[in-house]
Design a protein around this motif. Structure first.
Motif, short mmCIF file in Angstrom:
data_model
loop_
_atom_site.label_atom_id
_atom_site.label_comp_id
_atom_site.label_asym_id
_atom_site.label_seq_id
_atom_site.Cartn_x
_atom_site.Cartn_y
_atom_site.Cartn_z
N ASP A 172 11.11 48.90 47.03
CA ASP A 172 11.90 50.14 47.02
C ASP A 172 11.00 51.38 47.04
O ASP A 172 11.30 52.38 47.68
N ALA A 176 10.30 54.18 50.18
CA ALA A 176 10.49 55.62 49.96
C ALA A 176 9.24 56.40 50.37
O ALA A 176 9.32 57.39 51.11
N ALA A 191 17.30 58.94 52.80
CA ALA A 191 18.32 58.46 51.86
C ALA A 191 19.38 57.66 52.62
O ALA A 191 19.81 56.59 52.15
N ARG A 192 19.75 58.13 53.79
CA ARG A 192 20.76 57.42 54.58
C ARG A 192 20.23 56.07 55.05
O ARG A 192 20.93 55.07 55.01
N LEU A 194 18.01 54.23 53.63
CA LEU A 194 17.86 53.29 52.50
C LEU A 194 19.18 53.08 51.76
O LEU A 194 19.23 52.31 50.80
N GLU A 195 20.22 53.80 52.21
CA GLU A 195 21.54 53.70 51.60
C GLU A 195 21.51 53.99 50.10
O GLU A 195 22.03 53.22 49.29
N ILE A 196 20.79 55.09 49.75
CA ILE A 196 20.75 55.54 48.35
C ILE A 196 21.02 57.05 48.35
O ILE A 196 20.99 57.68 49.41
N THR A 197 21.25 57.60 47.16
CA THR A 197 21.48 59.05 47.09
C THR A 197 20.12 59.77 47.17
O THR A 197 19.07 59.17 46.90
N GLU A 198 20.17 61.06 47.50
CA GLU A 198 18.92 61.83 47.55
C GLU A 198 18.28 61.92 46.16
O GLU A 198 17.06 61.93 46.03
N ASN A 200 18.42 59.65 43.83
CA ASN A 200 17.77 58.36 43.61
C ASN A 200 16.46 58.28 44.39
O ASN A 200 15.45 57.76 43.90
N LEU A 201 16.48 58.81 45.60
CA LEU A 201 15.27 58.80 46.43
C LEU A 201 14.16 59.62 45.76
O LEU A 201 13.00 59.21 45.73
N ARG A 204 12.53 57.66 42.99
CA ARG A 204 11.60 56.64 43.52
C ARG A 204 10.31 57.28 44.01
O ARG A 204 9.21 56.77 43.78
#
Lengths: 223, 91
Positions: A172, A176, A191-192, A194-198, A200-201, A204
């Motif tokens: 992960d 990032a 973010a898109r 990795l299908e996570i929120t900004e 969350n990015l 990481r």
């Protein structure tokens, strides 16, 4: 000479007495064709060629930053295009087409990495150890060493060490850092992918950068 | 009164809190108020200034890496691969 969607230039150099052929694309991106998705669905050769020509460099970079074997990277690039064409109707236009393609490529690269067994990968506990420490009042526990990257190891050597460190990061974090700091893609695009929120990015990235800084300083001050 | 004073001196943000905003700061994602408090903390805390400089240096080093380039024949190979695969009868 205008050849379909390209301009062909013949340039003669007097100094070297050579004739150079320059093939310039003058059309806009294939995605600016309002029917490009339909044409891809129909396997139109022209649009398919344009897509492969335009998307290969970015796709290759995204995959090659994660997978080191050049033959495997080539296979994954080809497989990405194939999968994208087979499920092009799944593309809903919520992101750029190139982002969607890279997301497919990254998923394939992840699967490939899982097949290759590495024993020196860090886990979450290793990353935690590399984060700075604070006391109960929120003050840093130790003074940070005065490290000047310009004065330590030569840049080439630092980059080699960075690459080694990135390869050891948990997946992960590696993704990032690779997409944001090596590829310098925009936050929202990463973010898109990795299908996570900004948010969350950013967490990481923060933890991964702390870990890399720590590893690099440790190496630099111990050599 | 003390809180206001702390705010203006930038000491209502301790090292740990400032550290949590490092990524937002370098990504230019802090609102103006928080950015001011963060920068004020940096002005007053040498240790955090050192850390911020090193943090930025690591990002600069990451940006400095040469991007891998595909072999020139990859496009032609890919097109031929796609032609073969897409023409295969689906099972």
């Amino acid at each position: 000479m205008v050849f379909r969607r390209h301009i062909l230039w013949l340039v003669y150099s007097q100094t070297t007495s050579t004739l150079t052929l320059i093939f310039l694309r003058v059309t806009k991106s294939y995605t600016e064709n309002p029917n490009y998705l339909e044409l891809l669905r129909q396997r139109d050769e022209g649009i398919l060629t344009q897509m492969v020509l335009e998307e290969t460099p970015k796709l290759y970079r995204c995959i090659a930053r994660l997978v080191r074997d050049p033959d495997e990277v080539q296979n994954l690039v080809q497989e990405t295009f194939l999968q994208a064409l087979r499920k092009v109707e799944n593309f809903r236009g919520e992101s750029l087409f190139s982002t969607w393609l890279c997301a497919i490529g990254i998923n394939l690269a992840r699967a490939s990495l899982r097949r290759s067994i590495r024993t020196d990968l860090m886990d979450e506990a290793d990353i935690e150890v590399l984060q700075p420490r604070f006391d109960e009042q929120g003050h840093a526990i130790a003074e940070y060493p005065l490290w000047n990257p310009e004065r330590g190891l030569i840049r080439k050597e630092q980059i080699r060490i960075l690459y080694e460190a990135i390869e050891r990061l948990p997946e992960d974090y590696r993704l990032a850092i690779t997409l944001r700091d090596l590829e310098e893609l925009p936050m929202d695009e990463v973010a898109r992918m990795l299908e996570i929120t900004e948010g969350n990015l950013r967490v990481r990235l923060h933890r991964a950068r702390n870990a890399l800084r720590n590893l690099l300083i440790h190496y630099d001050t111990n050599t | 009164m003390i809180q206001t004073l702390k705010y203006w001196l930038g000491i209502n943000l301790n090292c740990k809190e400032a550290h949590q905003f490092l990524t937002d700061y370098v990504e230019n994602a802090l609102d103006e108020d928080l950015k001011w408090r963060f920068e004020q903390h940096m002005r007053l805390c040498r240790n955090c200034r050192v850390y911020l400089a090193q943090y930025k240096a690591v990002i600069a080093l990451l940006h400095d890496t040469a991007p891998p380039k595909p072999q020139p024949e990859l496009v032609a190979h890919t097109l031929s691969f796609l032609k073969n695969e897409l023409n295969k009868p689906t099972s």
